[in-house]
Write an enzyme that holds these catalytic residues in place. Structure first.
Site, PDB file in Angstrom:
ATOM      1  N   PHE A   1      -3.709  58.787  24.653  1.00  0.00           N
ATOM      2  CA  PHE A   1      -4.194  58.163  23.482  1.00  0.00           C
ATOM      3  C   PHE A   1      -5.514  57.725  23.548  1.00  0.00           C
ATOM      4  CE2 PHE A   1      -1.155  55.840  20.320  1.00  0.00           C
ATOM      5  CZ  PHE A   1      -0.620  56.958  20.021  1.00  0.00           C
TER       6      PHE A   1
ATOM      7  N   GLN B   1      -7.892  44.773  13.240  1.00  0.00           N
ATOM      8  CA  GLN B   1      -8.085  46.340  13.688  1.00  0.00           C
ATOM      9  C   GLN B   1      -8.131  47.179  12.353  1.00  0.00           C
ATOM     10  OE1 GLN B   1      -5.037  48.522  16.086  1.00  0.00           O
ATOM     11  NE2 GLN B   1      -7.050  48.407  17.300  1.00  0.00           N
TER      12      GLN B   1
ATOM     13  N   HIS C   1      -7.526  50.998  11.565  1.00  0.00           N
ATOM     14  CA  HIS C   1      -7.078  52.260  11.975  1.00  0.00           C
ATOM     15  C   HIS C   1      -8.173  53.304  11.565  1.00  0.00           C
ATOM     16  CE1 HIS C   1      -4.918  55.316  13.646  1.00  0.00           C
ATOM     17  NE2 HIS C   1      -4.070  54.731  14.223  1.00  0.00           N
TER      18      HIS C   1
ATOM     19  N   LEU D   1      -0.206  55.497   7.578  1.00  0.00           N
ATOM     20  CA  LEU D   1      -0.862  55.774   8.792  1.00  0.00           C
ATOM     21  C   LEU D   1      -0.587  57.522   9.211  1.00  0.00           C
ATOM     22  CD1 LEU D   1      -2.089  54.654  11.356  1.00  0.00           C
ATOM     23  CD2 LEU D   1       0.212  54.567  12.420  1.00  0.00           C
TER      24      LEU D   1
ATOM     25  N   GLU E   1      -2.490  58.038  15.579  1.00  0.00           N
ATOM     26  CA  GLU E   1      -3.565  58.460  16.806  1.00  0.00           C
ATOM     27  C   GLU E   1      -2.916  59.555  17.540  1.00  0.00           C
ATOM     28  OE1 GLU E   1      -5.358  55.103  18.397  1.00  0.00           O
ATOM     29  OE2 GLU E   1      -5.365  55.880  20.477  1.00  0.00           O
TER      30      GLU E   1
ATOM     31  N   ARG F   1      -9.925  52.517  18.880  1.00  0.00           N
ATOM     32  CA  ARG F   1     -10.076  52.795  17.241  1.00  0.00           C
ATOM     33  C   ARG F   1     -11.111  52.090  16.575  1.00  0.00           C
ATOM     34  NH1 ARG F   1      -3.647  51.108  16.974  1.00  0.00           N
ATOM     35  NH2 ARG F   1      -3.001  53.437  17.541  1.00  0.00           N
TER      36      ARG F   1
ATOM     37  N   HIS G   1      -5.057  47.803   9.950  1.00  0.00           N
ATOM     38  CA  HIS G   1      -4.002  48.092  10.631  1.00  0.00           C
ATOM     39  C   HIS G   1      -2.931  46.972  11.448  1.00  0.00           C
ATOM     40  CE1 HIS G   1      -1.355  51.149  12.736  1.00  0.00           C
ATOM     41  NE2 HIS G   1      -1.544  50.612  13.796  1.00  0.00           N
TER      42      HIS G   1
ATOM     43  N   ARG H   1      -7.276  46.345  19.923  1.00  0.00           N
ATOM     44  CA  ARG H   1      -5.986  46.616  20.740  1.00  0.00           C
ATOM     45  C   ARG H   1      -6.165  48.348  20.881  1.00  0.00           C
ATOM     46  NH1 ARG H   1      -1.375  49.091  18.904  1.00  0.00           N
ATOM     47  NH2 ARG H   1      -1.744  48.907  16.559  1.00  0.00           N
TER      48      ARG H   1
HETATM   49  C1  LIG Z   1       2.404  52.241  10.237  1.00  0.00           C
HETATM   50  C2  LIG Z   1       2.206  51.526  11.874  1.00  0.00           C
HETATM   51  C3  LIG Z   1       2.447  52.496  13.079  1.00  0.00           C
HETATM   52  C4  LIG Z   1       2.260  51.907  14.162  1.00  0.00           C
HETATM   53  N1  LIG Z   1       2.406  52.660  15.146  1.00  0.00           N
HETATM   54  C5  LIG Z   1       2.485  51.813  16.493  1.00  0.00           C
HETATM   55  C6  LIG Z   1       2.642  52.788  17.746  1.00  0.00           C
HETATM   56  O1  LIG Z   1       2.663  54.006  17.736  1.00  0.00           O
HETATM   57  N2  LIG Z   1       2.367  52.372  18.980  1.00  0.00           N
HETATM   58  C7  LIG Z   1       2.232  50.868  19.109  1.00  0.00           C
HETATM   59  O2  LIG Z   1       2.021  50.232  20.171  1.00  0.00           O
HETATM   60  N3  LIG Z   1       1.808  49.921  17.998  1.00  0.00           N
HETATM   61  C8  LIG Z   1       2.091  50.531  16.909  1.00  0.00           C
HETATM   62  N4  LIG Z   1       1.984  49.737  15.602  1.00  0.00           N
HETATM   63  C9  LIG Z   1       1.926  48.303  15.674  1.00  0.00           C
HETATM   64  C10 LIG Z   1       3.471  48.029  15.961  1.00  0.00           C
HETATM   65  O3  LIG Z   1       4.181  48.531  15.380  1.00  0.00           O
HETATM   66  C11 LIG Z   1       3.474  46.469  15.659  1.00  0.00           C
HETATM   67  O4  LIG Z   1       2.472  45.714  16.079  1.00  0.00           O
HETATM   68  C12 LIG Z   1       4.737  45.974  15.969  1.00  0.00           C
HETATM   69  O5  LIG Z   1       5.928  46.541  15.930  1.00  0.00           O
HETATM   70  C13 LIG Z   1       5.150  44.517  15.511  1.00  0.00           C
HETATM   71  O6  LIG Z   1       6.307  43.909  15.940  1.00  0.00           O
HETATM   72  P1  LIG Z   1       6.850  42.649  15.586  1.00  0.00           P
HETATM   73  O7  LIG Z   1       8.296  42.357  16.248  1.00  0.00           O
HETATM   74  O8  LIG Z   1       5.742  41.598  16.256  1.00  0.00           O
HETATM   75  O9  LIG Z   1       6.823  42.369  14.147  1.00  0.00           O
HETATM   76  P2  LIG Z   1       7.628  43.152  12.906  1.00  0.00           P
HETATM   77  O10 LIG Z   1       8.058  44.332  13.572  1.00  0.00           O
HETATM   78  O11 LIG Z   1       6.356  43.160  11.693  1.00  0.00           O
HETATM   79  O12 LIG Z   1       8.673  42.107  12.389  1.00  0.00           O
HETATM   80  C14 LIG Z   1       8.338  40.887  11.901  1.00  0.00           C
HETATM   81  C15 LIG Z   1       9.524  40.245  11.497  1.00  0.00           C
HETATM   82  O13 LIG Z   1       9.394  39.015  11.079  1.00  0.00           O
HETATM   83  C16 LIG Z   1      10.159  38.725   9.809  1.00  0.00           C
HETATM   84  N5  LIG Z   1       9.493  37.501   9.088  1.00  0.00           N
HETATM   85  C17 LIG Z   1       8.057  37.535   8.911  1.00  0.00           C
HETATM   86  N6  LIG Z   1       7.858  36.378   8.126  1.00  0.00           N
HETATM   87  C18 LIG Z   1       8.840  35.658   7.879  1.00  0.00           C
HETATM   88  C19 LIG Z   1       9.614  34.556   7.649  1.00  0.00           C
HETATM   89  N7  LIG Z   1       8.526  33.843   6.980  1.00  0.00           N
HETATM   90  N8  LIG Z   1      10.761  34.209   7.540  1.00  0.00           N
HETATM   91  C20 LIG Z   1      11.633  35.328   8.089  1.00  0.00           C
HETATM   92  N9  LIG Z   1      11.342  36.171   8.782  1.00  0.00           N
HETATM   93  C21 LIG Z   1       9.976  36.466   8.543  1.00  0.00           C
HETATM   94  C22 LIG Z   1      10.057  40.151   8.950  1.00  0.00           C
HETATM   95  O14 LIG Z   1      11.049  40.343   8.362  1.00  0.00           O
HETATM   96  C23 LIG Z   1      10.312  40.991  10.275  1.00  0.00           C
HETATM   97  O15 LIG Z   1      11.632  41.192  10.550  1.00  0.00           O
HETATM   98  C24 LIG Z   1       2.158  50.391  14.274  1.00  0.00           C
HETATM   99  C25 LIG Z   1       1.729  49.734  13.078  1.00  0.00           C
HETATM  100  C26 LIG Z   1       1.747  50.322  11.991  1.00  0.00           C
HETATM  101  C27 LIG Z   1       1.612  49.486  10.662  1.00  0.00           C
END
Ligand SMILES: Cc1cc2nc3c(=O)[nH]c(=O)nc-3n(C[C@H](O)[C@H](O)[C@H](O)COP(=O)(O)OP(=O)(O)OC[C@H]3O[C@@H](n4cnc5c(N)ncnc54)[C@H](O)[C@@H]3O)c2cc1C
Length: 566
Positions: free
Chosen positions: A117, A230, A232, A242, A245, A276, A341, A376
């Site tokens: 990566f 960031q 992407h 997306l 990568e 990135r 991203h 990141r």
């Molecule tokens: C398309 C894509 C591909 C990616 N691929 C990778 C990868 O291969 N490797 C990597 O390391 N990272 C990757 N990332 C980044 C990574 O996926 C995310 O940063 C990470 O999954 C975020 O997880 P999280 O649990 O912090 O938040 P999220 O999974 O975004 O969850 C947020 C939660 O908060 C809840 N929420 C938000 N606001 C409220 C509110 N006011 N009230 C109640 N609930 C609320 C939502 O419902 C959700 O359940 C990718 C990102 C994207 C967009």
């Protein structure tokens, strides 16, 4: 009134990890706008980093090398002890995920497969084809069901209630009832993800408007390093879905309209696998200088990888290209352009995920520990969610065990909170003239993309701040056109937008203030990094409705800041 010891807000990977690692003797619940497997984590494609040294080309890898790559990738803004902690915990955490049932892809001997990566010295990204987030979230969701974690799905938190500087709980909008309900909790863990939908071109889901982070900001918690957004390098042109990568990790080339692998001009050693920020800027520069296609995109060429490799390692990418662009990457290069991203900034927390407010914790993309600093590395975000989600669950449990009954008058404060929110909704409904919310959303996205995008300068950022403030004025006249309160997307949007406004102000003010270029923050009027003045975190505070800035020291352990070369 609903009561729990710990309430985790957000059911993505960080939230589920927190809930699964909370003390089982405590009552823990997860509340979320969406069902857990629709949380944005499900979209993660390429993989999760851990120095397992399984790849024959990565035998010399180690947590120290991982930490060094992370800190260098961060343009030396990461807190080094935090990055070291994350990289040390990466190996046991990924093995734990494997034991919980995450079906990682394998090398022929049976060990977890790892791919290269960007910005990584060794191939250390563990993956499940190009559906890593999907398999991780399904596994953690299954574990949550197995352990009877209480889930409140389709509840949007609209207020964090504090009393005497301590956590009382939250007020939440229950979609099915169309009502605002108080939830008492002795500790709250924010795991609310990022705020990509502030931008027009983003790889993020429609749910990522940042209301969760905004709630913490509103309650007085500082946000850190918000100017670092960031972009992407490779999103599908036009749709901005997306293209992981991993497509470059598996050997994909970036080509301009002359058929040149132009990364040789920007990062001659790392080429397509530079970090990135560098690759996204290089692509945008090629497009801006007329070496893109239709002035909009360049090509990501996978055709030389062959059908078998693409089908095995990148099946979902192939499906996305066929469904959304009508082309098969086995035969045709993919048109790509950079898109927002990830949000490096977020709620300021320490290595234990504690904020400065008793009983309030944060983990995952919404938090800023900071392990990613100014940029990141791919594969480090999934890692952050599971490592720091776990820590947040444990820290919140320790806090609850020692905090006693919580602040006196907590339940009254929660009921008052419900009344406040009710009054606000009634205010939007009573207005006979005003501006419907959909007028604002597009305005914000266009503004942020044009003025606070990959390249910024004083003029564009000044304008962005002024126009965000104008929008804030106008928002005072927002009107609710519908009357049904059940499953009202309008109520959701109006609440979320208020928070988007505050976040946009913190981003643009922070970016205007930081007169240097570091990682993802590229100031064309200050194109060099300036450690003497700016080797520090930006803090944003909300005081009397206004965003004010401060700063915080970067913690350095053994990695001396140096110029990044790739
Ligand atoms: C398309 C894509 C591909 C990616 N691929 C990778 C990868 O291969 N490797 C990597 O390391 N990272 C990757 N990332 C980044 C990574 O996926 C995310 O940063 C990470 O999954 C975020 O997880 P999280 O649990 O912090 O938040 P999220 O999974 O975004 O969850 C947020 C939660 O908060 C809840 N929420 C938000 N606001 C409220 C509110 N006011 N009230 C109640 N609930 C609320 C939502 O419902 C959700 O359940 C990718 C990102 C994207 C967009």
């Amino acid at each position: 009134m609903i009561r729990h010891d710990i309430l985790v807000i957000g059911s993505g990977l960080a939230g589920l990890s927190a809930a699964l690692n909370a003390d089982p003797k405590l009552s823990t619940a997860v509340i979320s706008k969406v069902h857990p497997i629709r949380s944005h984590s499900v979209a993660a494609q390429g993989g999760v980093n851990a120095a397992l040294a399984n790849n024959p080309a990565g035998r010399d890898d180690s947590p120290e090398r991982h930490a060094y790559d992370t800190i260098k990738g961060s343009d030396f803004l990461a807190d080094q002890d935090a990055a070291e902690l994350m990289c040390r915990e990466a190996v046991p955490t990924v093995l734990e995920l494997e034991h919980l049932g995450v079906p990682f892809s394998r090398f022929p001997g049976g060990v977890i497969a790892q791919r290269p990566f960007g910005g990584a010295g060794f191939p250390r990204t563990c993956y499940a084809a190009d559906r890593t987030g999907q398999v991780m979230i399904h596994t953690l969701f299954e574990q949550a069901l197995k352990r009877n974690v209480k889930l409140y799905n389709e509840f949007m938190v609209t207020k964090l209630v504090l009393r005497r500087g301590r956590c009382c709980g939250v007020v939440a909008y229950a979609y099915d009832r169309g009502e605002f309900v108080p939830i008492r909790a002795r500790a709250v863990v924010f795991a609310v993800g990022g705020y990509g939908r502030l931008y027009l071109r983003t790889t993020n889901a429609y749910t990522t408007l940042g209301s969760g982070i905004g709630l913490a900001f509103q309650a007085g918690l500082p946000l850190k390093d918000m100017e670092f957004i960031q972009f992407h390098p490779t999103s599908l042109y036009g749709k901005n879905i997306l293209i992981t990568e991993a497509a470059r990790g598996e050997g994909g080339y970036l080509l301009n309209n002359r058929g040149k692998r132009f990364m040789s001009d920007y990062a001659p050693k790392a080429m397509e696998l530079a970090p990135r920020d560098i690759v996204a800027r290089s692509i945008q520069t090629e497009i801006d200088r007329g070496r893109g296609f239709e002035d909009q995109y360049v090509h990501l060429d996978l055709t030389h990888l062959g059908r078998e490799k693409i089908m095995k390692r990148l099946p979902a990418i192939r499906e996305i290209c066929i469904k959304f662009a009508g082309l098969d990457p086995v035969e045709t290069p993919i048109p790509i352009q950079p898109a927002q991203h990830y949000s490096m900034g977020g709620i300021d927390v320490g290595n234990d995920c504690a904020t400065g407010v008793a009983g309030v914790f944060a983990a995952g993309e919404c938090s800023c520990v900071s392990v990613h600093g100014a940029n990141r590395l791919g594969g480090n975000s999934l890692l952050e969610t599971v490592v720091f989600g776990k820590i947040a669950g444990r820290s919140a449990s320790l806090y609850v065990k020692g905090c006693g009954a919580g602040p006196a008058g907590a339940e009254k404060a929660l009921r008052d909170g419900v009344r406040d929110i009710e009054k606000r909704v009634e205010g939007w409904e009573k207005r006979t003239e005003g501006i419907p919310i959909h007028h604002f959303l597009q305005r914000m996205k266009v503004l942020m993309t044009a003025k606070a995008g990959i390249f910024r300068d004083r003029g564009s950022l000044r304008e962005a701040v002024d126009r965000v403030l104008e929008m804030r004025e106008d928002y005072g006249r927002v009107i609710r056109t519908g009357r049904n309160r059940r499953y009202s997307q309008e109520i959701v949007n109006i609440f979320e937008f208020e928070h988007s406004l505050k976040l946009a102000e913190a981003i643009t003010r922070g970016a205007l203030h930081r007169e240097e270029t570091r990682g993802s923050h590229f100031r064309t009027d200050f194109p060099k990094r300036n450690d003497r003045r700016w080797l520090k975190h930006t803090l944003a505070f909300l005081r009397n409705g206004k965003v004010e800035l401060g700063s915080k020291k970067v913690r350095i352990t053994k990695y001396k800041p140096e110029e990044r070369k790739y």
